[in-house]
Write an enzyme that holds these catalytic residues in place. Structure first.
Site, mmCIF file in Angstrom:
data_model
loop_
_atom_site.group_PDB
_atom_site.id
_atom_site.type_symbol
_atom_site.label_atom_id
_atom_site.label_comp_id
_atom_site.label_asym_id
_atom_site.label_seq_id
_atom_site.Cartn_x
_atom_site.Cartn_y
_atom_site.Cartn_z
ATOM 1 N N ASP A 50 28.569 -51.890 19.720
ATOM 2 C CA ASP A 50 29.092 -52.759 18.665
ATOM 3 C C ASP A 50 29.940 -51.974 17.668
ATOM 4 O OD1 ASP A 50 27.687 -54.661 19.917
ATOM 5 O OD2 ASP A 50 26.200 -54.987 18.334
ATOM 6 N N GLU A 71 31.720 -49.341 18.127
ATOM 7 C CA GLU A 71 33.048 -49.000 18.651
ATOM 8 C C GLU A 71 33.950 -50.225 18.608
ATOM 9 O OE1 GLU A 71 32.824 -46.367 22.344
ATOM 10 O OE2 GLU A 71 30.730 -46.807 21.938
ATOM 11 N N TYR A 72 33.348 -51.396 18.885
ATOM 12 C CA TYR A 72 34.108 -52.641 18.800
ATOM 13 C C TYR A 72 34.595 -52.852 17.364
ATOM 14 C CZ TYR A 72 35.157 -57.621 18.838
ATOM 15 O OH TYR A 72 35.781 -58.822 18.687
ATOM 16 N N SER A 88 32.900 -66.696 11.123
ATOM 17 C CA SER A 88 32.361 -65.358 11.324
ATOM 18 C C SER A 88 32.231 -64.728 9.935
ATOM 19 C CB SER A 88 33.344 -64.610 12.202
ATOM 20 O OG SER A 88 32.820 -63.374 12.517
ATOM 21 N N LEU A 89 31.863 -63.472 9.875
ATOM 22 C CA LEU A 89 31.675 -62.845 8.564
ATOM 23 C C LEU A 89 32.469 -61.552 8.473
ATOM 24 C CD1 LEU A 89 27.806 -63.158 8.119
ATOM 25 C CD2 LEU A 89 29.540 -64.324 6.768
ATOM 26 N N GLU A 141 19.804 -62.321 3.281
ATOM 27 C CA GLU A 141 19.002 -62.704 4.448
ATOM 28 C C GLU A 141 19.216 -61.664 5.535
ATOM 29 O OE1 GLU A 141 20.276 -66.545 5.923
ATOM 30 O OE2 GLU A 141 20.352 -67.264 3.861
ATOM 31 N N LYS A 190 20.422 -60.285 8.865
ATOM 32 C CA LYS A 190 21.405 -60.747 9.838
ATOM 33 C C LYS A 190 20.779 -60.519 11.203
ATOM 34 C CE LYS A 190 26.336 -60.423 10.955
ATOM 35 N NZ LYS A 190 26.209 -60.415 12.396
ATOM 36 N N ASP A 214 20.264 -60.415 15.084
ATOM 37 C CA ASP A 214 21.204 -60.149 16.171
ATOM 38 C C ASP A 214 20.874 -61.040 17.359
ATOM 39 O OD1 ASP A 214 23.372 -58.999 17.239
ATOM 40 O OD2 ASP A 214 22.453 -57.056 17.666
ATOM 41 N N ARG A 262 28.563 -71.256 19.556
ATOM 42 C CA ARG A 262 29.713 -71.125 18.678
ATOM 43 C C ARG A 262 31.033 -71.180 19.445
ATOM 44 N NH1 ARG A 262 30.684 -65.912 14.905
ATOM 45 N NH2 ARG A 262 30.718 -64.862 16.900
ATOM 46 N N TYR A 314 19.962 -70.790 9.169
ATOM 47 C CA TYR A 314 20.503 -70.149 7.976
ATOM 48 C C TYR A 314 21.525 -70.988 7.222
ATOM 49 C CZ TYR A 314 24.060 -68.761 11.418
ATOM 50 O OH TYR A 314 24.996 -68.752 12.402
ATOM 51 N N LYS A 337 26.638 -54.182 6.916
ATOM 52 C CA LYS A 337 26.316 -53.683 8.258
ATOM 53 C C LYS A 337 25.558 -52.355 8.177
ATOM 54 C CE LYS A 337 27.642 -55.372 11.793
ATOM 55 N NZ LYS A 337 28.730 -55.929 12.543
ATOM 56 N N CYS A 385 7.509 -27.395 40.006
ATOM 57 C CA CYS A 385 7.456 -27.369 38.543
ATOM 58 C C CYS A 385 8.476 -26.364 38.003
ATOM 59 C CB CYS A 385 6.039 -26.966 38.115
ATOM 60 S SG CYS A 385 5.914 -26.566 36.365
ATOM 61 N N CYS A 425 6.281 -23.154 36.615
ATOM 62 C CA CYS A 425 5.452 -22.233 37.412
ATOM 63 C C CYS A 425 5.706 -22.353 38.907
ATOM 64 C CB CYS A 425 3.976 -22.470 37.116
ATOM 65 S SG CYS A 425 3.394 -24.050 37.751
ATOM 66 N N CYS A 470 2.749 -31.512 37.378
ATOM 67 C CA CYS A 470 2.635 -30.176 37.961
ATOM 68 C C CYS A 470 1.227 -30.072 38.537
ATOM 69 C CB CYS A 470 2.843 -29.128 36.865
ATOM 70 S SG CYS A 470 2.461 -27.465 37.432
ATOM 71 N N CYS A 490 -0.825 -24.052 34.651
ATOM 72 C CA CYS A 490 0.624 -23.913 34.400
ATOM 73 C C CYS A 490 0.850 -23.452 32.955
ATOM 74 C CB CYS A 490 1.306 -25.258 34.635
ATOM 75 S SG CYS A 490 3.036 -25.274 34.131
HETATM 76 S S1 IVH Z 1 25.630 -67.050 7.743
HETATM 77 C C1 IVH Z 1 29.996 -68.152 7.521
HETATM 78 N N1 IVH Z 1 23.301 -65.938 8.009
HETATM 79 O O1 IVH Z 1 26.174 -63.551 12.109
HETATM 80 C C2 IVH Z 1 29.171 -67.802 8.653
HETATM 81 N N2 IVH Z 1 24.869 -65.664 9.784
HETATM 82 O O2 IVH Z 1 28.862 -62.346 11.988
HETATM 83 C C3 IVH Z 1 27.786 -68.193 8.382
HETATM 84 N N3 IVH Z 1 23.999 -64.398 11.680
HETATM 85 O O3 IVH Z 1 28.019 -66.313 13.228
HETATM 86 C C4 IVH Z 1 26.912 -67.205 8.860
HETATM 87 N N4 IVH Z 1 21.993 -64.033 10.868
HETATM 88 O O4 IVH Z 1 25.716 -65.821 14.285
HETATM 89 C C5 IVH Z 1 24.503 -66.131 8.568
HETATM 90 N N5 IVH Z 1 21.171 -65.037 8.112
HETATM 91 C C6 IVH Z 1 22.365 -65.247 8.667
HETATM 92 C C7 IVH Z 1 22.686 -64.743 9.952
HETATM 93 C C8 IVH Z 1 23.955 -64.970 10.465
HETATM 94 C C9 IVH Z 1 22.797 -63.845 11.897
HETATM 95 C C10 IVH Z 1 25.133 -64.338 12.609
HETATM 96 C C11 IVH Z 1 25.742 -65.674 12.893
HETATM 97 C C12 IVH Z 1 27.148 -65.562 12.442
HETATM 98 C C13 IVH Z 1 27.374 -64.104 12.581
HETATM 99 C C14 IVH Z 1 28.522 -63.667 11.723
#
Ligand code: IVH
Length: 724
Positions: free
Chosen positions: A43, A45-46, A92-93, A123, A125, A127, A146, A244, A333, A427, A430, A445, A450
């Site tokens: 992740d 590297e991405y 996304s965030l 909160e 995050k 995975d 999504r 969430y 992150k 081994c 020994c 071994c 030993c």
């Molecule tokens: S809020 C505006 N809360 O993270 C987007 N996202 O990188 C609302 N995720 O698409 C996201 N835990 O799949 C939110 N407590 C959390 C989360 C969370 C995991 C994921 C979610 C989102 C991605 C964004």
């Protein structure tokens, strides 16, 4: 391009080439990750590729494009499921990798809102993968992934199979609305499931049938499990969900803040993100992020960060969205725990039990902030199961303090001439033959004498988890063995009589010039070592028991055994059933102790340790005991976060002082310790008129427990009418 570039264009052209390359690569990785659940790169590297692209697009606005991956989310949906258009885009965030970036995010919001401060919610995050759930008249009618943010896949039948996704809501939910959350696979469930797949593959291999894919991590496992064509397969997968967000909602007035929305959704039976907390300002939110970074491994699920959200939904609307990211939330992150590198060689060493342990010598790489050159490979079965070979590019993972692990090879980068690795049949220490133990899939071994086994056993005996003899590490033990000053653990306690001989060993003794010649004599180092040896004699029964190196006997069960039996002799003489009856011990440990005690050599060792004066009984000092439980009779509840310790640590300390620690506030609660972001428990304690103490007071009580009773007396005197 037919026109010749001017000098200023050269830079743009180079940037365009790079942008195009990055876009292509990112799209390819999106597809591997989202559609195939088979990522090739870590992740982190991405994120690097993505951030580079974003930087270039910002620096060269002429290169911006609406279909750049920075403007769209994930990959377009796959082909197996019906497509669902999202009524509201799934976003996304943006990321913050450090405090400055978080503060800069807040500052941008403050400038836009023309306002200084407001409330935040943090909160975990989680995975996993984002899911949108639509409910009509309290029933789940649609679940969608999504996808690219605008349209996802219809996975309703699969989501109905997940525990925790309510099919029917309780209370009085709105007539039609959508919630969003993260489907995830808890770490324990992931390990079990992958173990089962590996076992199944073993059968399939034997029968020459196609094998099932092992999942690379809990996120991929969750995604793969949700996207099963057959919902009954999803039903067997250990999945959970954390809600969430409220997506859209028809016909009812919804709460004004995110925090209240979470509480409101919980009333209908939704499992909302665990451990959410509300903060009065950014400093407190930042402190929460930093604390989470320290304890990311404490949750039963994988976290890849913390989401920080503006609490007030009105402010959220004012802030709006830019590209694919809201301005009202950001992902803090964690430093990456995975990286890829080349596995140069597979080597083996010999463990304390004689096990031959393969490990990977890696091309050095930084993971989670440290340089890693070696990683464990467990055993041959594991190497075969993961299909790891010398020369492979591999993904390395480092979690907390744990030894780095090789997660998987990147098969696309495997050299053509690579071959399966074979376990050496002798081994490395020994040269005796190695034999496979079918019970635990390990090779051992075959030589009980030993030298490596002895070296490792002594390291274990002197180590932190056992007798804790500082100054007696791997190197010193090797020297003492080599000079025959010790031959087993009991000999260590003879060393105080061998000062002179030790002093003559160059790297142990102190160099002095005598008649112009170098010579060695016992110096400070040896005196320190001798003091440490003397100290270790009173380390106590549980640590001694660990030091003996009986298989399966570790810190926790050794303490239980020590408490229960009180002396080493009593433990070693107890029948297996009596040992196994101790809560937390069980038959495997019991049998192992009995086996160990069957060996006459072991009794000879125990006898000599006893002769040397090593404490082998529990010292119960009667006068200490009453003083140790000064909080006896008091009942506390803790809530919120504390900066100087975790809640479990505080609870353990209070309990060790004799207090009871409950999880809910009632009128039987003596006092509530309220940390940062304390919520409903604090309100309840207030309504009951209970004493509410802060972190400072918690620290004071732990230092001077007598204060608790004193404060409670003072409070009662100040308010004679009482609260009940
Ligand atoms: S809020 C505006 N809360 O993270 C987007 N996202 O990188 C609302 N995720 O698409 C996201 N835990 O799949 C939110 N407590 C959390 C989360 C969370 C995991 C994921 C979610 C989102 C991605 C964004």
């Amino acid at each position: 391009m037919s026109t010749a570039p001017t000098s200023g264009d050269a830079e743009v052209i180079a940037a365009r080439d790079r942008v195009e390359l990055l876009r292509g690569e990112i799209l390819r990785h999106n597809h591997l990750y989202h559609a195939l659940d088979a990522p090739e790169i870590a992740d982190a590297e991405y994120d690097e590729l993505f951030n580079e692209l974003r930087r270039l697009e910002a620096d060269f606005p002429e290169l911006a494009s609406a279909d750049s991956p920075t403007q769209t989310v994930g990959a377009v949906p796959g082909r197996t499921f019906a497509v669902v258009e999202h009524r509201l885009r799934m976003l996304s965030l943006g990321n913050a990798f450090n405090a400055e970036e978080l503060i800069a995010w807040r500052q941008r919001a403050a400038d836009l809102l023309d306002r200084e401060e407001w409330t935040y919610v943090t909160e975990p995050k989680i995975d996993g993968l984002a899911i949108a759930l639509v409910y009509e008249r309290g029933r789940l009618v649609q679940a969608a992934t999504r996808g690219d943010g605008r349209a996802g896949e219809d996975v309703t039948a699969n989501l109905r199979m997940i525990d925790g996704v309510p099919n029917q809501l309780s209370g009085s939910p709105p007539p039609r609305f959508e919630v969003r959350g993260e489907v995830f696979m808890p770490k324990a469930g992931f390990e079990t499931m992958n173990g089962e797949i590996a076992e199944e593959n073993q059968h399939r291999r034997e029968q020459g049938r196609a094998e099932l894919t092992l999942y690379a991590n809990p996120r991929n496992a969750a995604a793969g499990s949700v996207r099963q064509k057959d919902a009954s397969v999803t039903a067997t997968r250990p999945l959970s969900i954390g809600i969430y967000q409220l997506g859209w909602c028809e016909d009812v007035v919804t709460p004004d803040t995110h925090w209240e929305t979470l509480e409101w959704l919980a009333e209908f039976g939704f499992p909302t993100t665990p451990e959410a907390a509300r903060h009065d300002g950014i400093e407190s939110a930042l402190a929460a992020c930093e604390q989470w970074t320290q304890r990311r491994d404490t949750q039963p699920f994988e976290m890849d960060g913390v989401v920080v959200k503006v609490d007030d939904l009105g402010l959220q609307a004012d802030l709006g969205i830019v590209g694919r990211e809201p301005r009202w939330a950001i992902a803090w992150k964690f430093p990456p725990q995975e990286a890829s590198t080349v596995l140069e060689q597979i080597l083996v060493n010999v463990g304390r039990t004689g096990s031959i342990n393969p490990y990977a010598r890696l091309r050095p790489v930084r993971v989670g902030g440290v340089q890693v050159t070696n990683a464990t490979l467990h055993n041959l079965d594991d190497i075969r199961r993961k299909d790891i070979r010398e020369g492979d590019t591999v993904v390395i993972r480092r979690a907390g303090e744990v030894i780095p692990q090789v997660v998987r090879p990147v098969l696309e980068r495997r050299p053509e001439d690579s071959v399966e690795w074979e376990m050496p049949d002798t081994c490395p220490s020994c040269d005796a033959r190695t034999v496979r133990n079918p019970d635990d899939a390990m090779y051992y071994c075959s030589n009980r004498a030993c030298p490596s086994i002895l070296q490792r056993s002594l390291e274990h005996f002197a180590g932190r988890g056992a007798m804790d003899i500082r100054g007696l590490g791997e190197r010193q033990i090797a020297l003492l063995l080599q000079h025959r000053l010790i031959e087993d653990a009991a000999d260590i306690f003879d060393l105080p009589h061998k000062r002179e001989q030790m002093g003559r060993i160059p790297s142990l003794g102190q160099k002095v010039k005598r008649d112009g010649e170098d010579s060695y004599e016992p110096g400070k180092r040896i005196e320190n070592l001798i003091a440490a040896i003397e100290r270790s004699k009173s380390r106590g029964l549980a640590f001694l028991l660990v030091g003996l190196g009986i298989r399966h006997v570790g810190g926790e069960n050794a303490s239980l055994l020590a408490d229960e039996f009180g002396s080493l002799d009593a433990i070693l003489l107890a029948p297996a059933e009596t040992l196994a009856a101790v809560d937390g011990v069980g038959p495997i440990i019991a049998d192992s102790i009995v086996d160990w005690a069957m060996d006459g050599d072991h009794w000879w060792l125990v006898h000599r340790l006893q002769q040397a004066g090593v404490e082998d009984e529990i010292q119960r000092s009667e006068e200490d005991e009453p003083a140790e439980t000064p909080l006896e009779g008091l009942r506390f509840v803790l809530t919120g976060r504390f900066a100087s310790m975790t809640r479990p640590q505080a609870e353990a300390q209070l309990k060790s002082l004799g207090a009871a620690v409950g999880s809910s506030v009632s009128k039987n609660t003596s006092a509530l310790f309220a940390g940062e972001a304390a919520g409903s428990k604090r309100r309840k304690a207030e309504s009951l008129g209970l004493a509410i103490w802060d972190e400072d007071q918690l620290v004071q009580v732990l230092e001077r427990p007598g204060l608790a009773a004193e404060w409670l007396r003072e409070a009662a005197a100040a308010e004679p009418s009482g609260a009940d």
